[in-house]
Enzyme design. Structure first.
Site, PDB file in Angstrom:
ATOM      1  N   MET A 129       0.787  -1.091   0.004  1.00  0.00           N
ATOM      2  CA  MET A 129       0.211  -0.178  -0.056  1.00  0.00           C
ATOM      3  C   MET A 129       0.915   1.228  -0.076  1.00  0.00           C
ATOM      4  O   MET A 129       1.973   1.375   0.364  1.00  0.00           O
ATOM      5  CB  MET A 129      -1.066   0.054   1.237  1.00  0.00           C
ATOM      6  CG  MET A 129      -2.124  -1.054   1.279  1.00  0.00           C
ATOM      7  SD  MET A 129      -3.211  -0.651  -0.094  1.00  0.00           S
ATOM      8  CE  MET A 129      -4.367  -2.064   0.246  1.00  0.00           C
ATOM      9  N   CYS A 130       0.152   2.231  -0.434  1.00  0.00           N
ATOM     10  CA  CYS A 130       0.900   3.600  -0.261  1.00  0.00           C
ATOM     11  C   CYS A 130       0.566   4.601   0.750  1.00  0.00           C
ATOM     12  O   CYS A 130      -0.151   3.948   1.654  1.00  0.00           O
ATOM     13  CB  CYS A 130       0.545   4.378  -1.750  1.00  0.00           C
ATOM     14  SG  CYS A 130       0.728   3.436  -3.348  1.00  0.00           S
ATOM     15  N   GLU A 131       1.190   5.780   0.833  1.00  0.00           N
ATOM     16  CA  GLU A 131       0.793   6.613   1.896  1.00  0.00           C
ATOM     17  C   GLU A 131       0.367   7.852   1.465  1.00  0.00           C
ATOM     18  O   GLU A 131       1.070   8.271   0.433  1.00  0.00           O
ATOM     19  CB  GLU A 131       1.896   6.563   3.166  1.00  0.00           C
ATOM     20  CG  GLU A 131       1.682   5.361   3.960  1.00  0.00           C
ATOM     21  CD  GLU A 131       2.693   5.544   5.258  1.00  0.00           C
ATOM     22  OE1 GLU A 131       2.438   6.621   5.520  1.00  0.00           O
ATOM     23  OE2 GLU A 131       3.038   4.687   5.947  1.00  0.00           O
ATOM     24  N   ILE A 134       3.608   8.783  -1.409  1.00  0.00           N
ATOM     25  CA  ILE A 134       4.808   7.859  -1.415  1.00  0.00           C
ATOM     26  C   ILE A 134       4.178   6.532  -2.023  1.00  0.00           C
ATOM     27  O   ILE A 134       3.063   6.072  -1.387  1.00  0.00           O
ATOM     28  CB  ILE A 134       5.484   7.753  -0.300  1.00  0.00           C
ATOM     29  CG1 ILE A 134       4.943   7.251   1.077  1.00  0.00           C
ATOM     30  CG2 ILE A 134       6.327   9.071   0.174  1.00  0.00           C
ATOM     31  CD1 ILE A 134       5.666   7.027   2.225  1.00  0.00           C
TER      32      ILE A 134
END
Length: 256
Positions: free
Chosen positions: A1-3, A78
């Site tokens: 997963m991304c942030e 990100i």
């Protein structure tokens, strides 16, 4: 997963402190090594920095974390790639024009059958499910409002209804801004905090950096920061619930 990372403020404010924490998660304290990006709004204009390198290793990210770019709305991301190759065309945030304004979007999650979503004139450039969903949202918005609505809150309310549909297709945590408003939508994980007088000290969780906001602000400043995970370890963040959204303008929570 991304942030994800976002900011809404009532005065031009830099996001250096928060971005320093996010940058560490891009390859040092987190697995998000597949690119990063940040968009700063200045009036109706938007300035975007992107790099397919890990943010922790990127000299451009270091510049952004140290240079105080002032803005009232920021969208940052990100990436940990799951759809689409690592490259600039697949690096968030994505920006498109609608009604003479730039709309900027970043997504955390993964969607099934995303190619079934119609995008009309908003053709994706890259190959991510994220950008495809963004083009879909704008196409639906354009179809619902062929002419710019007098009150753009109506547009954001409509978008929230469409995102309830996207939520059924998978994980859809998202930030969306037109430079004045900033919309946060959560299906699994998203937090926010509003800082206002009396300001205090804050300490980042991912790097030994702290700040005394009282020395950096005026008593009238209002700044809201949105992040996938809280960036500080000594403040109380609001945790959003699945299916919940929040709309911000000039740092304050408002309702469409």
């Amino acid at each position: 997963m991304c942030e994800l990372l976002g900011m809404s403020a009532n005065v031009p404010t830099d996001i250096c402190f928060s971005f320093k924490g996010l940058r560490e998660r891009g390859g040092r304290t987190g697995p998000h090594r597949d690119g990063w990006g940040v968009a700063f709004y200045q009036n109706k204009g938007v300035c975007t920095f992107k790099d397919p390198m890990p943010s922790h290793e990127s000299e451009v990210a270091r510049l952004v974390s140290d240079y105080p770019i002032k803005s009232t709305a920021v969208v940052a991301h990100i990436r940990q790639a799951n759809r689409g190759r690592i490259g600039l065309e697949n690096t968030h945030p994505f920006t498109r024009e609608l009604w003479g304004r730039y709309w900027t979007y970043a997504h955390n999650g993964q969607l099934k059958d995303h190619k079934s979503l119609p995008t009309a004139r908003f053709t994706p450039v890259g190959t991510t499910d994220s950008e495809h969903a963004f083009c879909y949202l704008l196409s639906e918005l354009d179809k619902r409002f062929p002419n710019k609505p007098q009150n753009r809150r109506q547009a954001f309310k409509f978008i929230c209804n469409q995102m309830d549909n996207l939520r059924q297709m998978g994980v859809f945590n998202m930030l969306l801004s037109d430079g004045e408003y900033l919309l946060a939508y959560c299906t699994t994980k998203l937090h926010w905090i509003t800082r206002r007088a009396p300001f205090g000290q804050a300490r980042l969780s991912d790097i030994d950096v702290d700040i005394d906001f009282a020395s950096e602000t005026t008593p009238n400043d209002v700044v809201t920061v949105i992040a996938t995970e809280p960036l500080t370890c000594n403040e109380q963040w609001h945790k959003m619930q699945p299916g919940q959204w929040q709309l911000f303008r000039r740092g304050e929570v408002i309702s469409p």
